[in-house]
Design a protein around this motif. Structure first.
Motif, short mmCIF file in Angstrom:
data_model
loop_
_atom_site.label_atom_id
_atom_site.label_comp_id
_atom_site.label_asym_id
_atom_site.label_seq_id
_atom_site.Cartn_x
_atom_site.Cartn_y
_atom_site.Cartn_z
N ASP A 122 -16.57 80.36 -5.64
CA ASP A 122 -15.47 80.14 -4.70
C ASP A 122 -15.03 78.67 -4.71
OD1 ASP A 122 -15.44 82.79 -3.97
OD2 ASP A 122 -16.59 82.47 -2.11
N ARG A 178 -27.57 85.27 -5.24
CA ARG A 178 -26.23 85.85 -5.40
C ARG A 178 -25.24 85.16 -4.46
NH1 ARG A 178 -23.20 87.94 -9.14
NH2 ARG A 178 -21.69 89.40 -8.36
N THR A 179 -25.65 84.92 -3.24
CA THR A 179 -24.79 84.23 -2.28
C THR A 179 -24.46 82.82 -2.77
OG1 THR A 179 -25.79 85.48 -0.47
CG2 THR A 179 -24.60 83.48 0.13
N LEU A 180 -25.45 82.13 -3.29
CA LEU A 180 -25.24 80.79 -3.82
C LEU A 180 -24.28 80.81 -5.01
CD1 LEU A 180 -26.04 77.79 -3.71
CD2 LEU A 180 -27.90 78.34 -5.27
N LYS A 181 -24.44 81.79 -5.90
CA LYS A 181 -23.56 81.90 -7.06
C LYS A 181 -22.13 82.20 -6.61
CE LYS A 181 -23.00 84.32 -11.42
NZ LYS A 181 -23.51 85.37 -12.30
N ASP A 182 -21.97 83.11 -5.65
CA ASP A 182 -20.63 83.43 -5.14
C ASP A 182 -19.98 82.21 -4.49
OD1 ASP A 182 -20.89 86.02 -6.03
OD2 ASP A 182 -21.43 86.84 -4.06
N ALA A 183 -20.76 81.45 -3.73
CA ALA A 183 -20.22 80.25 -3.08
C ALA A 183 -19.79 79.23 -4.13
CB ALA A 183 -21.25 79.65 -2.13
N THR A 184 -20.59 79.08 -5.18
CA THR A 184 -20.26 78.15 -6.26
C THR A 184 -18.97 78.57 -6.95
OG1 THR A 184 -22.60 77.71 -6.60
CG2 THR A 184 -21.11 77.09 -8.37
N LYS A 196 -30.76 88.15 -3.18
CA LYS A 196 -29.56 88.07 -2.35
C LYS A 196 -29.15 86.61 -2.10
CE LYS A 196 -30.14 92.40 0.17
NZ LYS A 196 -30.42 93.02 1.48
N GLY A 197 -30.14 85.76 -1.90
CA GLY A 197 -29.85 84.34 -1.69
C GLY A 197 -29.23 83.70 -2.92
#
Length: 95
Positions: free
Chosen positions: A49, A41-47, A38-39
């Motif tokens: 964005d 995935r969150t980092l990838k989504d933030a990148t 999950k962490g």
């Protein structure tokens, strides 16, 4: 032997997994893996964005983010490396 891009061998990965199981216990490993997933995935989504915001901002300013330029530069660098290897190849073999 399987080698990852980080140059970690299969034996080293197995050792790390063994240590994780010893420290946290077998019942906690899936929970830890889920949290790490999950962490990541969150980092990838933030990148993604951030990349999209930069692209949108550049388009508004009229800046063309042409990625072909970087590909051309990489091709030129690779060509220069090949030329250097062609020149230094015989020199290296003599020593």
């Amino acid at each position: 032997m399987v080698t990852l891009p980080l140059f970690i061998s299969g034996t080293e990965i197995a050792f790390i997994i063994f240590i994780v199981i010893m420290v946290f216990g077998a019942d906690k490993v899936p929970e830890i893996a889920r949290g790490l997933g999950k962490g990541m995935r969150t980092l990838k989504d933030a990148t993604n964005d951030i990349k999209s915001e930069i692209t949108k901002s550049a388009e508004k300013q009229g800046i063309d983010l042409d990625l072909d330029v970087t590909k051309d530069i990489k091709k030129e660098i690779d060509k220069a490396k090949e030329d250097i290897n062609d020149i230094t190849g015989p020199i290296k073999r003599q020593f």
